[in-house]
Design a protein around this motif. Structure first.
Motif, PDB file in Angstrom:
ATOM      1  N   ALA A   1      42.477 -24.251 -25.672  1.00 36.50           N
ATOM      2  CA  ALA A   1      43.476 -22.936 -25.272  1.00 36.50           C
ATOM      3  C   ALA A   1      43.106 -22.099 -26.291  1.00 36.50           C
ATOM      4  O   ALA A   1      43.281 -20.855 -25.747  1.00 36.50           O
ATOM      5  N   ALA A   2      42.939 -22.375 -27.489  1.00 34.48           N
ATOM      6  CA  ALA A   2      43.220 -21.207 -28.528  1.00 34.48           C
ATOM      7  C   ALA A   2      41.604 -20.562 -28.473  1.00 34.48           C
ATOM      8  O   ALA A   2      41.779 -19.267 -29.028  1.00 34.48           O
ATOM      9  N   TYR A   3      40.854 -20.913 -27.695  1.00 34.65           N
ATOM     10  CA  TYR A   3      39.554 -20.231 -27.482  1.00 34.65           C
ATOM     11  C   TYR A   3      39.129 -19.768 -26.116  1.00 34.65           C
ATOM     12  O   TYR A   3      38.147 -19.490 -25.832  1.00 34.65           O
ATOM     13  N   ALA A   4      40.199 -19.748 -25.277  1.00 37.11           N
ATOM     14  CA  ALA A   4      40.102 -19.246 -23.906  1.00 37.11           C
ATOM     15  C   ALA A   4      40.315 -18.108 -23.475  1.00 37.11           C
ATOM     16  O   ALA A   4      40.189 -17.912 -22.306  1.00 37.11           O
ATOM     17  N   LEU A   5      40.380 -17.017 -24.252  1.00 34.89           N
ATOM     18  CA  LEU A   5      40.640 -15.661 -23.822  1.00 34.89           C
ATOM     19  C   LEU A   5      39.361 -15.245 -23.020  1.00 34.89           C
ATOM     20  O   LEU A   5      39.596 -14.758 -22.007  1.00 34.89           O
ATOM     21  N   HIS A   6      38.165 -15.318 -23.599  1.00 37.56           N
ATOM     22  CA  HIS A   6      36.865 -14.967 -23.080  1.00 37.56           C
ATOM     23  C   HIS A   6      36.772 -15.532 -21.509  1.00 37.56           C
ATOM     24  O   HIS A   6      36.072 -14.946 -20.622  1.00 37.56           O
ATOM     25  N   PRO A   7      36.770 -16.917 -21.506  1.00 36.99           N
ATOM     26  CA  PRO A   7      36.637 -17.532 -20.042  1.00 36.99           C
ATOM     27  C   PRO A   7      37.690 -17.002 -19.169  1.00 36.99           C
ATOM     28  O   PRO A   7      37.414 -16.492 -17.842  1.00 36.99           O
ATOM     29  N   VAL A   8      38.971 -16.655 -19.527  1.00 36.00           N
ATOM     30  CA  VAL A   8      39.987 -15.997 -18.737  1.00 36.00           C
ATOM     31  C   VAL A   8      39.583 -14.706 -18.184  1.00 36.00           C
ATOM     32  O   VAL A   8      39.647 -14.129 -17.169  1.00 36.00           O
ATOM     33  N   LEU A   9      39.245 -13.911 -19.193  1.00 34.82           N
ATOM     34  CA  LEU A   9      38.466 -12.457 -18.872  1.00 34.82           C
ATOM     35  C   LEU A   9      37.284 -12.563 -17.992  1.00 34.82           C
ATOM     36  O   LEU A   9      37.165 -11.601 -17.031  1.00 34.82           O
ATOM     37  N   LEU A  10      36.496 -13.476 -18.333  1.00 40.50           N
ATOM     38  CA  LEU A  10      35.354 -13.638 -17.277  1.00 40.50           C
ATOM     39  C   LEU A  10      35.743 -14.023 -15.953  1.00 40.50           C
ATOM     40  O   LEU A  10      34.992 -13.445 -14.944  1.00 40.50           O
TER      41      LEU A  10
ATOM     42  N   PHE B   1      21.850 -20.775 -19.363  1.00 40.39           N
ATOM     43  CA  PHE B   1      23.154 -21.114 -18.840  1.00 40.39           C
ATOM     44  C   PHE B   1      23.910 -22.095 -19.630  1.00 40.39           C
ATOM     45  O   PHE B   1      25.186 -21.764 -20.012  1.00 40.39           O
ATOM     46  N   GLU B   2      23.438 -23.376 -20.024  1.00 42.30           N
ATOM     47  CA  GLU B   2      24.280 -24.171 -20.840  1.00 42.30           C
ATOM     48  C   GLU B   2      24.565 -23.864 -22.422  1.00 42.30           C
ATOM     49  O   GLU B   2      25.791 -23.890 -22.708  1.00 42.30           O
ATOM     50  N   THR B   3      23.635 -23.263 -22.994  1.00 44.61           N
ATOM     51  CA  THR B   3      23.852 -22.285 -24.082  1.00 44.61           C
ATOM     52  C   THR B   3      25.233 -21.232 -24.150  1.00 44.61           C
ATOM     53  O   THR B   3      26.045 -21.125 -25.015  1.00 44.61           O
ATOM     54  N   LEU B   4      25.018 -20.611 -23.076  1.00 45.66           N
ATOM     55  CA  LEU B   4      26.196 -19.479 -22.782  1.00 45.66           C
ATOM     56  C   LEU B   4      27.489 -20.052 -22.571  1.00 45.66           C
ATOM     57  O   LEU B   4      28.628 -19.391 -23.215  1.00 45.66           O
TER      58      LEU B   4
ATOM     59  N   CYS C   1      30.141 -11.812 -26.194  1.00 45.64           N
ATOM     60  CA  CYS C   1      28.696 -11.490 -25.669  1.00 45.64           C
ATOM     61  C   CYS C   1      28.172 -12.470 -24.609  1.00 45.64           C
ATOM     62  O   CYS C   1      27.485 -12.284 -23.675  1.00 45.64           O
ATOM     63  N   ALA C   2      28.275 -13.777 -24.906  1.00 45.34           N
ATOM     64  CA  ALA C   2      28.449 -15.032 -23.900  1.00 45.34           C
ATOM     65  C   ALA C   2      28.809 -14.457 -22.482  1.00 45.34           C
ATOM     66  O   ALA C   2      28.047 -14.817 -21.512  1.00 45.34           O
ATOM     67  N   ALA C   3      30.021 -13.997 -22.436  1.00 48.20           N
ATOM     68  CA  ALA C   3      30.733 -13.448 -20.994  1.00 48.20           C
ATOM     69  C   ALA C   3      29.787 -12.504 -20.428  1.00 48.20           C
ATOM     70  O   ALA C   3      29.506 -12.503 -19.102  1.00 48.20           O
ATOM     71  N   GLU C   4      29.399 -11.430 -21.123  1.00 48.96           N
ATOM     72  CA  GLU C   4      28.439 -10.610 -20.689  1.00 48.96           C
ATOM     73  C   GLU C   4      27.258 -11.023 -20.283  1.00 48.96           C
ATOM     74  O   GLU C   4      26.515 -10.563 -19.018  1.00 48.96           O
ATOM     75  N   ALA C   5      26.643 -11.879 -21.020  1.00 45.18           N
ATOM     76  CA  ALA C   5      25.144 -12.654 -20.663  1.00 45.18           C
ATOM     77  C   ALA C   5      25.773 -13.232 -19.234  1.00 45.18           C
ATOM     78  O   ALA C   5      24.592 -13.068 -18.346  1.00 45.18           O
ATOM     79  N   LEU C   6      26.441 -14.126 -19.246  1.00 52.83           N
ATOM     80  CA  LEU C   6      26.695 -14.895 -18.087  1.00 52.83           C
ATOM     81  C   LEU C   6      26.870 -13.968 -16.673  1.00 52.83           C
ATOM     82  O   LEU C   6      26.362 -14.418 -15.412  1.00 52.83           O
ATOM     83  N   LEU C   7      27.522 -12.848 -16.979  1.00 49.88           N
ATOM     84  CA  LEU C   7      27.548 -11.819 -15.823  1.00 49.88           C
ATOM     85  C   LEU C   7      26.203 -11.373 -15.270  1.00 49.88           C
ATOM     86  O   LEU C   7      25.967 -11.177 -14.385  1.00 49.88           O
ATOM     87  N   ARG C   8      25.440 -11.018 -16.323  1.00 47.61           N
ATOM     88  CA  ARG C   8      24.092 -10.447 -15.891  1.00 47.61           C
ATOM     89  C   ARG C   8      23.203 -11.718 -15.504  1.00 47.61           C
ATOM     90  O   ARG C   8      22.550 -11.472 -14.587  1.00 47.61           O
ATOM     91  N   LEU C   9      23.397 -12.971 -16.027  1.00 45.81           N
ATOM     92  CA  LEU C   9      22.680 -13.982 -15.252  1.00 45.81           C
ATOM     93  C   LEU C   9      23.038 -14.276 -14.049  1.00 45.81           C
ATOM     94  O   LEU C   9      21.980 -14.425 -13.141  1.00 45.81           O
TER      95      LEU C   9
ATOM     96  N   LEU D   1      30.655 -19.257 -24.491  1.00 46.27           N
ATOM     97  CA  LEU D   1      31.872 -18.629 -24.370  1.00 46.27           C
ATOM     98  C   LEU D   1      33.051 -19.146 -24.718  1.00 46.27           C
ATOM     99  O   LEU D   1      33.902 -18.381 -24.568  1.00 46.27           O
ATOM    100  N   ASN D   2      33.082 -20.539 -24.964  1.00 43.86           N
ATOM    101  CA  ASN D   2      34.214 -20.842 -25.752  1.00 43.86           C
ATOM    102  C   ASN D   2      34.333 -20.983 -27.144  1.00 43.86           C
ATOM    103  O   ASN D   2      35.161 -22.052 -27.825  1.00 43.86           O
ATOM    104  N   TYR D   3      33.338 -20.186 -27.830  1.00 45.13           N
ATOM    105  CA  TYR D   3      33.133 -20.477 -29.185  1.00 45.13           C
ATOM    106  C   TYR D   3      34.573 -19.747 -30.121  1.00 45.13           C
ATOM    107  O   TYR D   3      35.134 -18.848 -29.735  1.00 45.13           O
TER     108      TYR D   3
END
Length: 210
Positions: free
Chosen positions: A127-136, A83-86, A100-108, A90-92
Motif C-alpha cells: 500500500a505504501a507504493y500504490a499511488l501510481h497504480p491508483v492514478l493509472l 509489460f512485466e518489467t513495467l 514513468c512506468a504508468a505513462e509507458a503502460l498507457l502508451r503500450l 509501477l509499484n516501485y
C-alpha cells in the motif's frame, strides 16, 4: 523520439554517471555512462534497436535504470515484451520510476494493464507504493478501476490501518472522476475523516444523483 523519452534518457544518464563513478565507465560532460550511451543509441534506432533493448530485460545483473530505459522505449514502440518489467516498476519504491512506468503502460496499451494495476492498488502489503497504480486506474477508466479504487480506499478507512492519506485522497479523487455511483458508500464514509473530507465531498458532488 519525443520529449518524454528524451527526459527519461536525461534522468537515467545522470543516474548512470553516479553509479559508474570511480569505475572508469563514466563519461565527461553531460553524457551518461558507456552502458547508458549504448542503450540510448538502441532507443534512437527505433524498432531496429528493440532486440537489444528486450535483451536488457532478461539479462541478469542489469541495473534498474537500464531496465527502465529498455522497458519504456519498448512500450513506446508498442512492444509487449516490456509489460512485466513495467508492472514491476509501477509499484516501485521510487515515485519517479513508478510515474514513468504508468505513462509507458498507457502508451503500450496492453489489455492486461487494468488487471495488473488493480492487483497492485489493492495489495495491502504494498500500500505504501500504490499511488501510481491508483492514478493509472483512474486514467484507464476500465472495468477494474472503480472496484479496485473502492477496495483501496476502504482499506485506508479501517480501524488500525495505516492511513496513507495521499493514497486515500487519490482514490477519492479518482472515484469522483470516474463518476460511478457504486463509489457513494465509501466516499460518504471517507468524508467523515477530516483529512479526506474535501476530496471525498468533491467526489460525491461529481456522482450522478442517487
Amino acid at each position: 523520439m519525443d520529449e518524454w523519452l528524451r527526459a527519461l534518457l536525461r534522468r537515467t544518464a545522470a543516474e548512470s554517471r553516479r553509479a559508474a563513478a570511480g569505475t572508469g565507465d563514466a563519461a565527461d560532460g553531460g553524457e551518461g555512462s558507456a552502458e547508458h550511451r549504448r542503450l540510448a543509441a538502441a532507443v534512437a534506432r527505433g524498432p531496429e534497436g528493440h532486440p537489444e533493448l528486450a535483451a536488457v530485460l532478461t539479462e541478469s545483473g542489469r541495473p534498474v535504470w537500464a531496465r527502465e530505459v529498455a522497458a519504456c522505449a519498448l512500450a513506446d514502440g508498442g512492444d509487449r515484451r516490456a509489460f512485466e518489467t513495467l508492472v514491476f516498476l509501477l509499484n516501485y519504491r521510487e515515485a519517479t520510476r513508478a510515474e514513468c512506468a504508468a505513462e509507458a503502460l498507457l502508451r503500450l496499451g496492453d489489455p492486461r494493464t487494468g488487471r495488473a494495476a488493480a492487483a497492485l492498488a489493492t495489495n495491502e502489503l504494498r500500500a505504501a507504493y500504490a499511488l501510481h497504480p491508483v492514478l493509472l486506474l483512474t486514467r484507464l477508466a476500465g472495468p477494474e478501476s472503480v472496484p479496485a479504487l473502492v477496495t483501496a480506499l476502504r482499506a485506508r478507512l479501517r480501524p488500525g490501518a495505516v492511513p496513507y492519506w495521499g493514497l486515500a485522497r487519490a482514490c477519492a479523487r479518482g472515484l469522483g472522476e470516474l463518476g460511478d455511483p457504486r463509489a457513494r458508500p465509501v466516499l460518504t464514509e471517507a468524508a467523515a475523516f477530516p483529512r479526506l473530507r474535501e476530496a471525498a465531498t468533491d467526489a460525491l458532488r461529481r456522482l450522478p444523483p442517487p
